[in-house]
Design an enzyme around this catalytic site. Sequence first.
Site, PDB file in Angstrom:
ATOM      1  N   ASP A  40       0.819  -1.214   0.000  1.00 17.10           N
ATOM      2  CA  ASP A  40       0.000   0.000   0.000  1.00 17.10           C
ATOM      3  C   ASP A  40       0.851   1.261   0.000  1.00 17.10           C
ATOM      4  OD1 ASP A  40       0.838  -0.606   2.648  1.00 17.10           O
ATOM      5  OD2 ASP A  40      -0.775   0.615   3.493  1.00 17.10           O
TER       6      ASP A  40
ATOM      7  N   GLU B 212       0.351  -1.434   5.855  1.00 12.45           N
ATOM      8  CA  GLU B 212       1.451  -0.902   6.664  1.00 12.45           C
ATOM      9  C   GLU B 212       1.310   0.586   6.907  1.00 12.45           C
ATOM     10  OE1 GLU B 212       5.174   0.915   7.846  1.00 12.45           O
ATOM     11  OE2 GLU B 212       4.098   1.272   5.956  1.00 12.45           O
TER      12      GLU B 212
END
Length: 444
Positions: free
Chosen positions: A134, A195
């Site tokens: 991400d 994350e």
Amino acid sequence: MGGLVQASRALSVRLPNTTVKRTAGAEWTIVAELKTLTSHLDWLEAQYDEMVANLAYLANINSGSYNIVGLERIAAELSHLFGGLGGQVHRVALEPTVRIGDDGEPRVCEFGPLLNVYKHPSAPLRVLLVGHMDTVFGTEHAFQRVERVSPTQLKGPGVADLKGGLLVMLKALECLERSPWAGRLGWEVVLNPDEELGSPGSAAHLRAAAGRNHLGLVYEPAMANGALAAARKGSGNFTAVVRGRAAHAGREHHLGRNALRAAADFLIAVDELNARRSGVTVNPGFIRGGGPVNVVPDRAVVRFNIRLSDPVDEAWVLERLAAINQVINARDGITLALHGDFGRKPKVLDAAHRRLFDWVRRCGRTLGLNITWRDTGGCCDGNNLSAAGLPNIDTMGVIGGGLHSVDEYVELPSLIERSRLSALLLLGLASGRCDGAAFKGEAP
């Protein structure tokens, strides 16, 4: 730009098991032994164009933390690439979590898939490699496309944080699997989709993976000068929802209870924790409440982040927050509900971490690199692995800068430089040149 360039399937050549003997503490001997492995890195030089093309392709796919469709697509592309290593590839659905929305109401937060890849799980020494899929750039953000700003720099969302690191990881593993020592080192890859949110959905998977391995490598970008991160602060994200009582601001102001004022008092008290304890910082980052100015506001939401260097500071902070909360809740007609926790503990540079840094430094010296490291206030999944007892270095990715901004860039030559560094470390561990036995006693 075009599609992914598929890596060739890794080769596995077996040699008899040999033990490398060296004089204890003789740095020059260790570097000389590592030097014997560098011919196996020559193959990486020819991978540059492929890596640049794949990086541009991946970074042009939006994979903001909340863009499930984009994360699904990135996961599919990476499954294809990492599948070329010949290991087991598993796609893991993460359980949704509950997040407090900007309006103070709970919201279900869903995540993209997690990828887990592993090979040689029965090897006596096992390493965990971690990276995230991400980025902080959602579909609504203006920063969406990659741009070649110079022959040696690529600018774009996630090129450094962390898609460049994913390709460094991939090529280092491919180099290992092409070597005569393939199979002597077990490895596991975890690529998570959350994350940048603090890994709320993948934290349990990271903890479990840490328990299966002896040491870890995380592919966050290195510092702009090439240095690695050493100790890291811990981080906690908190949301306070303050509720009062609405009333007409003119006719019945006395009947109202102003949630916005209570939230402001709470925020000031929290901010005043700064400078009260060394290493503890508080950053109020968001406040929302109220509406028409002729109405006493009955709801306000405050978000803030707390960083700390010492694990014992967590209890001190939580005690202070509870005391502030109690003061606000004692007011007539006001309630304050505090949500959140310290999702990432401080990463302390203990003896096991120092041993791992020493081996990376020696690998760097072998390659003509001066590898240094310094403490940082930032945090990442390296904190999670450290909290689970796994020694790790968490900036093994590319060199770049402008992270989390429209100026994010990667130094393209670092794709090969850092691939060589990781590959040499993996080869050193697999061949016995690096003393992996020192980490077995540190395994969770």
